[in-house]
Design a protein around this motif. Sequence first.
Motif, PDB file in Angstrom:
ATOM      1  N   LEU A  50      12.279   3.711  -2.277  1.00 48.12           N
ATOM      2  CA  LEU A  50      12.154   3.019  -2.954  1.00 48.12           C
ATOM      3  C   LEU A  50      10.726   2.997  -3.818  1.00 48.12           C
ATOM      4  O   LEU A  50      10.436   3.102  -4.725  1.00 48.12           O
ATOM      5  N   ASP A  51       9.404   3.159  -2.778  1.00 48.58           N
ATOM      6  CA  ASP A  51       8.414   3.102  -2.864  1.00 48.58           C
ATOM      7  C   ASP A  51       7.507   4.145  -2.228  1.00 48.58           C
ATOM      8  O   ASP A  51       7.128   3.216  -1.542  1.00 48.58           O
ATOM      9  N   PRO A  52       6.905   5.001  -2.642  1.00 52.48           N
ATOM     10  CA  PRO A  52       6.319   5.658  -1.658  1.00 52.48           C
ATOM     11  C   PRO A  52       5.304   5.529  -1.695  1.00 52.48           C
ATOM     12  O   PRO A  52       4.346   5.801   0.292  1.00 52.48           O
ATOM     13  N   ALA A  53       4.409   4.536  -1.636  1.00 54.85           N
ATOM     14  CA  ALA A  53       3.955   4.053  -1.771  1.00 54.85           C
ATOM     15  C   ALA A  53       3.109   2.659  -0.616  1.00 54.85           C
ATOM     16  O   ALA A  53       2.844   1.991   0.320  1.00 54.85           O
ATOM     17  N   ALA A  54       4.765   2.232  -0.043  1.00 53.00           N
ATOM     18  CA  ALA A  54       5.016   1.163   0.335  1.00 53.00           C
ATOM     19  C   ALA A  54       5.148   1.615   1.519  1.00 53.00           C
ATOM     20  O   ALA A  54       5.779   2.444   2.081  1.00 53.00           O
ATOM     21  N   PRO A  55       4.600  -0.141   2.895  1.00 48.29           N
ATOM     22  CA  PRO A  55       3.988  -0.769   2.213  1.00 48.29           C
ATOM     23  C   PRO A  55       2.662  -0.104   2.659  1.00 48.29           C
ATOM     24  O   PRO A  55       1.557   0.279   2.728  1.00 48.29           O
ATOM     25  N   HIS A  56       2.048  -1.685   1.223  1.00 48.66           N
ATOM     26  CA  HIS A  56       0.923  -1.532   0.982  1.00 48.66           C
ATOM     27  C   HIS A  56      -0.288  -1.778   1.849  1.00 48.66           C
ATOM     28  O   HIS A  56      -1.495  -1.230   1.627  1.00 48.66           O
ATOM     29  N   ALA A  57      -0.127  -2.704   2.428  1.00 49.50           N
ATOM     30  CA  ALA A  57      -0.494  -3.139   3.605  1.00 49.50           C
ATOM     31  C   ALA A  57       0.573  -3.269   4.716  1.00 49.50           C
ATOM     32  O   ALA A  57       1.714  -3.926   4.681  1.00 49.50           O
ATOM     33  N   VAL A  58      -0.095  -3.266   5.880  1.00 48.49           N
ATOM     34  CA  VAL A  58       0.610  -3.653   7.364  1.00 48.49           C
ATOM     35  C   VAL A  58       0.040  -3.856   7.826  1.00 48.49           C
ATOM     36  O   VAL A  58      -1.479  -3.850   8.845  1.00 48.49           O
ATOM     37  N   LEU A  59      -0.383  -5.181   8.211  1.00 50.60           N
ATOM     38  CA  LEU A  59      -1.111  -6.489   9.311  1.00 50.60           C
ATOM     39  C   LEU A  59      -0.357  -6.756  10.193  1.00 50.60           C
ATOM     40  O   LEU A  59       0.927  -6.840  10.461  1.00 50.60           O
TER      41      LEU A  59
END
Length: 410
Positions: free
Chosen positions: A320-329
Amino acid sequence: MSKRLAMAPEHEASGGVLVETVRQGGRARQAEPEDIEIVLKTHAALRSAMHRKAGGLVDDQHQAVPVKHAGQHVVGVKLFNWHGETGITAADMNDSTTQTSGDSRQSWWRRLRGGLSRTSSAITAAITDLISKRKLDAGVVEELEELLIRADFGVDVAGRIAGAVGEGRYDKIISSEEVKAILAAEIEKILVPAARPLVIDGASRPFVILVAGVNGSGKTTTIGKLASRFSREGRQVMLAAGDTFRAAAIEQLKIWGERTGSPVIAGAQGADAAGLVFRALEAARAQAIDVLIVDTAGRLQTKAGLMGELQKIVRVMKKLDPAAPHAVLLVLDATVGQNALSQVREFLKVAGVTGLVMTKLDGTARGGILVAIATEYRLPVHFIGIGEGVDDLAPFGAREFAQALAGIER
């Protein structure tokens, strides 16, 4: 346990205790009568100790445990006094935004000092005992290095700090305050590059935060605290209950959703986690949500199959969003000590961890592990947690952490 169990009137009138069948691994087993007897005897022994006073109880490291809010657990009859403070139910949780920044800062410093007191007390007491007996020499420096290694600072960091203490000071008297000042300064130097805030990119809507970690690290509670923080900042938050293995995790996330006014996308226990996360991302996009926080099931870093499922969640998001996840905590439990290093290594390879959250620093005397992790992996440490309350998770600051760890008063 906090709900009254259904009992026949005659049994309830007689003060009976209901013992229900427990299913585990597909087998039914009946609780032993002796277990109930033990519980009743324990209640009698602890009742006076838990009556709203500090020092009545001690933990496994013989530190006093304050009991600030007494409550009652009810199992058929009123049975246990308990310390009823959790990340969800704490009576003293502070969701107010009316506190002045100065008061808030000072309050956080006090909580941080208190939370790190086990580590700082263990270190400073040993330092005082070490240097009060003789002048500084190679033997003292070596013992100091061993002390820091035991506090989980790691061999390299311990050697660096011990070397800084000994530099130009051999055969001289040095005070414990001087050693603590050097300790704080060296720790701060190491941690400054790691003290980077989590930046929410407004251009990415929703900004997707994937939260991972092993069982019991505090992922779901951390998500709730982050949701509370982002909501207070005026952001629209959505939560995705991607931990579909534990029904309790789903319910806990729903409670946090209610508290923070955040919609929660959840499914049935045992549902496909990747599919649920896909639906959550679709919903977040459709509703123009600012931040989507995704919970995931706890998994040991050594289990290849479970780690593969985490990779699947990431792959599905990218459809859905090639940039996702934007942060992995990655949420780390400070009490596990050196094992946290291997957790970082494996989750970094599998999920592309972008930042760390260290929890339960108040539950260990080995808080130096955060310094060791920062040295080895150089990942941003976004938040640290030193308690169960919603305000006990705060952005990481290198100087205040170093000073609290070294036991320096402000």
